[in-house]
Design a protein around this motif. Structure first.
Motif, PDB file in Angstrom:
ATOM      1  N   ALA A 113      34.153 -26.512 -22.938  1.00 18.30           N
ATOM      2  CA  ALA A 113      33.284 -25.804 -22.207  1.00 18.30           C
ATOM      3  C   ALA A 113      31.765 -25.840 -23.287  1.00 18.30           C
ATOM      4  CB  ALA A 113      32.867 -24.821 -21.486  1.00 18.30           C
ATOM      5  N   THR A 114      31.154 -26.988 -22.485  1.00 19.56           N
ATOM      6  CA  THR A 114      29.153 -26.535 -23.173  1.00 19.56           C
ATOM      7  C   THR A 114      28.893 -25.470 -23.430  1.00 19.56           C
ATOM      8  OG1 THR A 114      29.192 -28.936 -22.661  1.00 19.56           O
ATOM      9  CG2 THR A 114      27.384 -27.701 -23.665  1.00 19.56           C
ATOM     10  N   ASP A 115      29.060 -24.404 -22.983  1.00 20.81           N
ATOM     11  CA  ASP A 115      27.817 -23.016 -23.519  1.00 20.81           C
ATOM     12  C   ASP A 115      28.942 -22.512 -23.844  1.00 20.81           C
ATOM     13  OD1 ASP A 115      29.893 -23.127 -21.286  1.00 20.81           O
ATOM     14  OD2 ASP A 115      28.488 -21.463 -20.568  1.00 20.81           O
ATOM     15  N   TYR A 116      30.416 -22.456 -24.172  1.00 22.37           N
ATOM     16  CA  TYR A 116      31.005 -21.664 -24.571  1.00 22.37           C
ATOM     17  C   TYR A 116      31.708 -22.159 -26.336  1.00 22.37           C
ATOM     18  CZ  TYR A 116      35.756 -19.938 -26.618  1.00 22.37           C
ATOM     19  OH  TYR A 116      36.432 -19.323 -27.531  1.00 22.37           O
ATOM     20  N   LYS A 117      31.289 -23.633 -26.411  1.00 22.95           N
ATOM     21  CA  LYS A 117      31.180 -24.146 -27.819  1.00 22.95           C
ATOM     22  C   LYS A 117      30.006 -23.326 -28.108  1.00 22.95           C
ATOM     23  CE  LYS A 117      31.555 -28.120 -30.728  1.00 22.95           C
ATOM     24  NZ  LYS A 117      30.050 -28.648 -31.557  1.00 22.95           N
ATOM     25  N   GLU A 118      28.615 -23.506 -28.284  1.00 25.88           N
ATOM     26  CA  GLU A 118      27.443 -23.461 -28.231  1.00 25.88           C
ATOM     27  C   GLU A 118      27.503 -21.925 -28.780  1.00 25.88           C
ATOM     28  OE1 GLU A 118      24.720 -24.676 -25.170  1.00 25.88           O
ATOM     29  OE2 GLU A 118      24.651 -26.271 -26.052  1.00 25.88           O
ATOM     30  N   ALA A 119      28.755 -21.138 -28.188  1.00 23.28           N
ATOM     31  CA  ALA A 119      28.847 -19.581 -28.393  1.00 23.28           C
ATOM     32  C   ALA A 119      29.409 -19.229 -30.044  1.00 23.28           C
ATOM     33  CB  ALA A 119      29.281 -18.849 -27.318  1.00 23.28           C
ATOM     34  N   TRP A 120      30.068 -20.114 -29.890  1.00 23.63           N
ATOM     35  CA  TRP A 120      31.381 -20.296 -31.040  1.00 23.63           C
ATOM     36  C   TRP A 120      30.516 -20.908 -32.340  1.00 23.63           C
ATOM     37  CZ3 TRP A 120      33.360 -23.948 -33.106  1.00 23.63           C
ATOM     38  CH2 TRP A 120      34.099 -24.919 -31.944  1.00 23.63           C
ATOM     39  N   THR A 121      30.210 -21.906 -32.298  1.00 25.64           N
ATOM     40  CA  THR A 121      30.163 -22.215 -33.365  1.00 25.64           C
ATOM     41  C   THR A 121      28.631 -22.106 -34.267  1.00 25.64           C
ATOM     42  OG1 THR A 121      30.095 -24.729 -31.956  1.00 25.64           O
ATOM     43  CG2 THR A 121      28.438 -25.067 -33.786  1.00 25.64           C
ATOM     44  N   PRO A 122      27.994 -20.844 -34.310  1.00 21.14           N
ATOM     45  CA  PRO A 122      27.606 -20.889 -35.248  1.00 21.14           C
ATOM     46  C   PRO A 122      28.661 -18.729 -35.861  1.00 21.14           C
ATOM     47  CG  PRO A 122      26.398 -19.840 -33.460  1.00 21.14           C
ATOM     48  CD  PRO A 122      27.315 -21.020 -32.385  1.00 21.14           C
ATOM     49  N   TYR A 123      29.378 -18.939 -35.202  1.00 15.73           N
ATOM     50  CA  TYR A 123      29.660 -17.378 -35.881  1.00 15.73           C
ATOM     51  C   TYR A 123      30.795 -18.130 -36.019  1.00 15.73           C
ATOM     52  CZ  TYR A 123      34.566 -14.970 -35.562  1.00 15.73           C
ATOM     53  OH  TYR A 123      35.645 -14.375 -36.119  1.00 15.73           O
ATOM     54  N   ILE A 124      31.805 -19.567 -35.930  1.00 12.12           N
ATOM     55  CA  ILE A 124      32.515 -20.108 -37.440  1.00 12.12           C
ATOM     56  C   ILE A 124      31.923 -20.464 -38.610  1.00 12.12           C
ATOM     57  CG2 ILE A 124      33.896 -21.884 -36.985  1.00 12.12           C
ATOM     58  CD1 ILE A 124      35.883 -19.490 -35.891  1.00 12.12           C
ATOM     59  N   GLU A 125      30.848 -21.041 -38.558  1.00  7.44           N
ATOM     60  CA  GLU A 125      29.965 -21.749 -39.371  1.00  7.44           C
ATOM     61  C   GLU A 125      29.874 -20.241 -40.447  1.00  7.44           C
ATOM     62  OE1 GLU A 125      27.671 -25.592 -37.466  1.00  7.44           O
ATOM     63  OE2 GLU A 125      26.797 -23.374 -36.695  1.00  7.44           O
ATOM     64  N   ALA A 126      29.586 -19.243 -39.930  1.00  5.77           N
ATOM     65  CA  ALA A 126      28.596 -18.003 -40.779  1.00  5.77           C
ATOM     66  C   ALA A 126      30.256 -17.088 -41.367  1.00  5.77           C
ATOM     67  CB  ALA A 126      28.656 -16.824 -39.397  1.00  5.77           C
TER      68      ALA A 126
END
Length: 186
Positions: A113-126
């Motif tokens: 889901a697009t909104d879920y990907k947008e939520a987890w991406t910054p966390y994983i990048e951090a």
């Protein structure tokens, strides 16, 4: 190899807590503990992943980093007097390890889901930014980084796994196992 129940303590206590000849440990970096609201990250105190990796390197312990969310059961109390202590979680946290704000998303969690990907991406990048200089390929103690936890790959989750893998690899992480009950089709 010791699992995620391992608590980080200053170096003398860390060495004393280890079983003789123990060479590796897992370290969870829970989403709900470090990302209290969108774009806000807190890696201080018991959440200080870099401090853990520095101590592990000093005492000669290899590390498998386990970012993400965990199985929903319960969270155990942490030793707040010890800023290096990680909450003992036994791979189970309240709310499934999702930050509360993530549960308000419209898309299904743990999917593409697009909104879920947008939520987890910054966390994983951090997480990746912290882990990258500590990888074994850089002379550090991190030998592996888990992609997801306790989720079997299927036609439904395959795209989601590939998205996570891409973000992690694009962030410079070179080792990507599937651990913690994850069954890979590869």
């Amino acid at each position: 190899l010791h699992n995620a129940a391992f608590t980080v303590r200053p170096r003398p206590r860390l060495r004393r807590n280890l079983v003789p000849r123990l060479t590796s440990s897992c370290r969870a970096a829970h989403w709900d503990q470090v990302n209290p609201s969108p774009g806000v990250f807190d890696f201080s105190g018991f959440r200080d992943l870099a401090a853990f990796l520095e101590v592990a390197q000093q005492v000669g312990i290899w590390v498998i980093v386990r970012p993400g969310r965990e199985s929903p059961r319960r969270r155990f109390a942490m030793d707040v007097a010890d800023p290096f202590a990680q909450a003992y979680i036994n791979a189970e946290t309240t709310g499934g390890g999702f930050p509360g704000w993530v549960t308000t998303l419209e898309g299904d969690l743990r999917t593409n889901a697009t909104d879920y990907k947008e939520a987890w991406t910054p966390y994983i990048e951090a997480i990746c930014a912290i882990v990258k200089p500590f990888q074994i390929t850089e002379g550090g103690p991190v030998i592996l980084m888990q992609v997801e936890n306790e989720l079997t790959e299927s036609d439904v989750t395959d795209v989601y796994f590939k998205q996570i893998e891409k973000v992690i690899v694009d962030s410079g992480i070179v080792r990507l196992p599937h651990l913690g009950g994850v069954v890979s089709k590869r």
